[in-house]
Write an enzyme that holds these catalytic residues in place. Structure first.
Site, PDB file in Angstrom:
ATOM      1  N   GLY A   1       0.773  -1.256   0.000  1.00 53.19           N
ATOM      2  CA  GLY A   1       0.000   0.000   0.000  1.00 53.19           C
ATOM      3  C   GLY A   1       0.789   1.282   0.000  1.00 53.19           C
ATOM      4  O   GLY A   1       0.315   2.304  -0.483  1.00 53.19           O
TER       5      GLY A   1
ATOM      6  N   CYS B   1      -5.706  -7.864  -5.877  1.00 53.16           N
ATOM      7  CA  CYS B   1      -5.149  -6.803  -5.040  1.00 53.16           C
ATOM      8  C   CYS B   1      -5.429  -5.481  -5.738  1.00 53.16           C
ATOM      9  O   CYS B   1      -5.023  -5.286  -6.894  1.00 53.16           O
ATOM     10  CB  CYS B   1      -3.641  -7.037  -4.914  1.00 53.16           C
ATOM     11  SG  CYS B   1      -2.762  -5.735  -4.061  1.00 53.16           S
ATOM     12  N   ASN B   2      -6.128  -4.581  -5.064  1.00 56.00           N
ATOM     13  CA  ASN B   2      -6.441  -3.290  -5.673  1.00 56.00           C
ATOM     14  C   ASN B   2      -5.178  -2.482  -5.932  1.00 56.00           C
ATOM     15  O   ASN B   2      -5.060  -1.796  -6.944  1.00 56.00           O
ATOM     16  CB  ASN B   2      -7.362  -2.481  -4.745  1.00 56.00           C
ATOM     17  CG  ASN B   2      -8.704  -3.141  -4.569  1.00 56.00           C
ATOM     18  OD1 ASN B   2      -8.823  -4.170  -3.926  1.00 56.00           O
ATOM     19  ND2 ASN B   2      -9.733  -2.557  -5.155  1.00 56.00           N
TER      20      ASN B   2
ATOM     21  N   CYS C   1      -9.814  -2.634  -0.742  1.00 58.06           N
ATOM     22  CA  CYS C   1      -8.601  -3.422  -0.528  1.00 58.06           C
ATOM     23  C   CYS C   1      -9.071  -4.839  -0.228  1.00 58.06           C
ATOM     24  O   CYS C   1     -10.027  -5.012   0.559  1.00 58.06           O
ATOM     25  CB  CYS C   1      -7.811  -2.857   0.650  1.00 58.06           C
ATOM     26  SG  CYS C   1      -6.487  -3.937   1.252  1.00 58.06           S
TER      27      CYS C   1
ATOM     28  N   HIS D   1      -7.967  -7.154   1.495  1.00 60.58           N
ATOM     29  CA  HIS D   1      -7.848  -7.641   2.878  1.00 60.58           C
ATOM     30  C   HIS D   1      -9.113  -7.327   3.690  1.00 60.58           C
ATOM     31  O   HIS D   1      -9.427  -8.023   4.650  1.00 60.58           O
ATOM     32  CB  HIS D   1      -6.655  -6.995   3.581  1.00 60.58           C
ATOM     33  CG  HIS D   1      -5.326  -7.594   3.233  1.00 60.58           C
ATOM     34  ND1 HIS D   1      -4.697  -7.373   2.032  1.00 60.58           N
ATOM     35  CD2 HIS D   1      -4.513  -8.418   3.941  1.00 60.58           C
ATOM     36  CE1 HIS D   1      -3.533  -8.019   2.017  1.00 60.58           C
ATOM     37  NE2 HIS D   1      -3.400  -8.664   3.165  1.00 60.58           N
TER      38      HIS D   1
END
Ligand code: DGL
Length: 260
Positions: free
Chosen positions: A39, A69-70, A179, A181
């Site tokens: 990130g 994954c963004n 995101c 996650h």
């Protein structure tokens, strides 16, 4: 064979949707645990990891890659599509459905700093969010919580209050999980956001898009599906999340690998 990757275990929130709608496929999942989080890392670094992981997938026979994954999608999807001939499916921030569903006209977005900086996010915002107020929050610390298996409790709540309270006081009634996650924190996010706030996770749409691509490739079906899980870091939390997705998966291959 579908390659799926993320900086860590977050991409498993996408993998579980793929597994739900296409259990008959072969999968190879890579968590780039040794380099997580992405990130706040330089874009060039995220691109070089995308390149190395794609080469790893190709060496294992992958025909499609899902960038689960963004942050990596924002940084590397154009580069990868320009360099390799296989299809790449990336993450799209779920701004459009959230903006359409919002009655209050206020939408909260939780994502990483790199995702907010990328043109993918900003173009999506321009296209679909011109009629709503958007409250952006970088979810600092949340990826680390999920990576350590910490998805409920005081630490998570304290962080989420920092990000979600302002969305709440501004009357946001839609929160976009930007995101991969964060879907593992959805229970806590919903609880803190309170009733009447809808949470938007693009993973099911990404899985459907992957299915459409797989169907168009028309490649032969394998008779015995294989699910392989690799990490450039530790595999313990990955194994535990995968086993929660489906207990029969606890016997799959979980291995630490070096990908350079
Ligand atoms: N799961 C990631 C995403 O969707 C990456 C988070 C990170 O490594 O910072 O953005």
């Amino acid at each position: 064979m579908i390659g799926v990757y993320d900086s860590g275990v977050g991409g498993l929130s996408v993998w579980r949707e793929l597994y739900r709608i296409m259990p008959e496929q072969d999968y190879i999942y890579v968590a780039d645990g040794a380099h997580c989080p992405y990130g706040t890392k330089p874009i060039e670094f995220i691109i070089s990891r995308a390149d190395a992981i794609t080469r790893f997938f190709l060496s294992k026979g992958a025909e499609v890659v899902v960038i689960a994954c963004n942050t990596a999608t924002a940084a590397a999807v154009d580069y990868l599509r320009g360099k390799y001939s296989i299809p790449f499916v990336g993450m799209e921030p779920a701004i459009k459905p959230a903006a359409l569903a919002s009655k209050s006209g206020v939408v909260g977005v939780l994502a990483t700093a790199n995702t907010f900086k990328g043109s993918l996010y900003n173009n999506t915002l321009e296209k679909f969010a011109s009629n709503v107020k958007v409250i952006e929050k970088v979810g600092t610390g949340l990826v680390e919580c999920v990576e350590s298996g910490n998805t409920e409790g005081e630490e998570v709540d304290a962080l989420l209050h920092r990000y979600v309270d302002e969305m709440k006081s501004e009357k946001a009634d839609a929160i976009v999980l930007g995101c991969t996650h964060y879907p593992f924190l959805e229970g806590a996010i919903s609880r803190i956001a309170g009733e009447g706030v809808r949470i938007f996770n693009p993973a099911p749409a990404v899985a459907l898009q992957t299915k459409r691509i797989i169907e168009s490739l028309d490649s032969p079906k394998s008779s015995n599906s294989r699910y392989l899980f690799f990490s450039t870091g530790d595999t313990k939390i990955m194994r535990s999340i995968v086993s929660q997705i489906d207990p029969i998966l606890s016997d799959c291959v979980f291995e630490t690998v070096v990908i350079d």
